[in-house]
Scaffold this motif. Structure first.
Motif, PDB file in Angstrom:
ATOM      1  N   CYS A   1     -18.127 -29.248 -38.075  1.00 45.89           N
ATOM      2  CA  CYS A   1     -19.308 -29.965 -37.573  1.00 45.89           C
ATOM      3  C   CYS A   1     -19.425 -31.378 -38.146  1.00 45.89           C
ATOM      4  O   CYS A   1     -20.360 -32.114 -37.790  1.00 45.89           O
ATOM      5  N   THR A   2     -18.502 -31.745 -39.025  1.00 47.66           N
ATOM      6  CA  THR A   2     -18.570 -33.057 -39.669  1.00 47.66           C
ATOM      7  C   THR A   2     -18.649 -34.212 -38.669  1.00 47.66           C
ATOM      8  O   THR A   2     -19.461 -35.129 -38.841  1.00 47.66           O
ATOM      9  N   PRO A   3     -17.827 -34.220 -37.600  1.00 45.93           N
ATOM     10  CA  PRO A   3     -17.931 -35.345 -36.648  1.00 45.93           C
ATOM     11  C   PRO A   3     -19.308 -35.453 -36.011  1.00 45.93           C
ATOM     12  O   PRO A   3     -19.784 -36.558 -35.727  1.00 45.93           O
ATOM     13  N   LEU A   4     -19.969 -34.320 -35.776  1.00 49.88           N
ATOM     14  CA  LEU A   4     -21.300 -34.355 -35.173  1.00 49.88           C
ATOM     15  C   LEU A   4     -22.320 -34.962 -36.122  1.00 49.88           C
ATOM     16  O   LEU A   4     -23.273 -35.621 -35.699  1.00 49.88           O
ATOM     17  N   ALA A   5     -22.108 -34.753 -37.428  1.00 43.94           N
ATOM     18  CA  ALA A   5     -23.051 -35.269 -38.413  1.00 43.94           C
ATOM     19  C   ALA A   5     -23.000 -36.785 -38.528  1.00 43.94           C
ATOM     20  O   ALA A   5     -23.915 -37.405 -39.072  1.00 43.94           O
TER      21      ALA A   5
END
Length: 299
Positions: free
Chosen positions: A45-49
């Motif tokens: 989920c890092t890219p979404l953050a």
């Protein structure tokens, strides 16, 4: 052996093990699966953050990191006050286990230093890159100046960067090994604050049904040293009952006299400056005399 990657004197045979209470295999297996899914899912989920504001992103990282620790069966104790910061901050700590990363991130979300090999790992390498990991070539001295510059650039941009200057994990039963000097050059070049932090793991004992307390015995199950396979380390951790991770935040050190000359030309400080800063940080981490109040205790 080089400035980034010294040889650790610790081995799995001498350091890793557990002599306390043992969690049954079925609950331990459930924790292992849940912990791995949580870790990978959060990293995915890092890219979404990236679209979130920094305070919101930091809060989510703290919550996720604490959840990872708790799912693997590790309680967390924090001593000292993380406080605020103005500009870049280099966090330096002793290195014992893969658990060190979520432990520090649970209090001080930051960009991590990682070996360049990780970038080529399937899935995890791409996720680490998207998460802001700063990769370094630990096998090449020629790559050292460029690695230092990349860390300094991140600090100048106001980022927090976490490094483990021992360059290798150690058992954790004694003082840390020598802190390598290279990463401290980046703090000097950027004029950044250096925040020492001490990591330790203990066994917690208590009568059945009551809250425990750290009894001071090092938790050898968390040691991840030498050629210890990751799967074996993961299984030791989830099988070991009563693990407590403690992070002691020490007073920050100022990398005085650093920065840039007019015109944007780097002013590389002499080797003695970075060695002195490394010694100050190592002494702070090794000292048992710091008497700081507990900022928070997470069970």
């Amino acid at each position: 052996m080089n400035a980034w990657f010294p040889v650790s004197p610790c081995t799995p045979q001498a350091c890793a093990g557990h002599h306390g209470a043992v969690r049954p295999a079925l609950p331990a297996g459930a924790r292992l699966v849940a912990g791995c899914l949580l870790a990978v899912g959060g990293a995915a989920c890092t890219p979404l953050a990236a679209v979130l504001t920094q305070p919101v992103r930091d809060r989510l990282v703290r919550l996720w990191s604490r959840a990872v620790l708790r799912t693997f069966g590790v309680r967390m104790r924090v001593t000292g006050n993380p406080g605020g910061r103005n500009g870049g901050e280099l966090v330096v700590a002793n290195h014992i286990s893969w658990l060190d990363i979520p432990l520090v991130a649970a209090v001080l979300p930051a960009r991590m230093l990682g070996k360049s090999d990780i970038r080529g790992w399937p899935v995890l390498g791409a996720l680490a890159a998207r998460g802001g990991t700063l990769f370094i070539d630990r096998q090449s001295l020629r790559a050292l100046p460029a690695s230092v510059d990349s860390v300094a650039d991140a600090l100048r941009a106001g980022d927090r960067v976490v490094a483990f200057p021992e360059g290798s994990t150690r058992c954790g039963g004694g003082p840390p090994g020598p802190f390598r000097h290279a990463v401290f050059q980046a703090a000097l070049d950027a004029g950044a604050t250096v925040r020492p932090a001490r990591i330790s793991y203990h066994l917690e004992t208590a009568p059945t049904g009551k809250a425990g307390h750290a009894d001071g015995l090092p938790a050898r199950a968390v040691a991840f040293v030498g050629d210890d396979p990751l799967n074996a380390s993961l299984w030791r951790v989830v099988r070991a009952a009563g693990l407590t991770a403690e992070l002691t935040l020490l007073p920050p050190l100022r990398a005085d006299g650093a920065g840039r000359r007019p015109g944007g030309v780097d002013r590389r400080m002499p080797p003695g400056e970075r060695k002195a800063l490394a010694r100050r940080a190592q002494t702070a981490v090794a000292s048992d005399t710091a008497n700081l109040p507990a900022e928070s205790v997470h069970h």
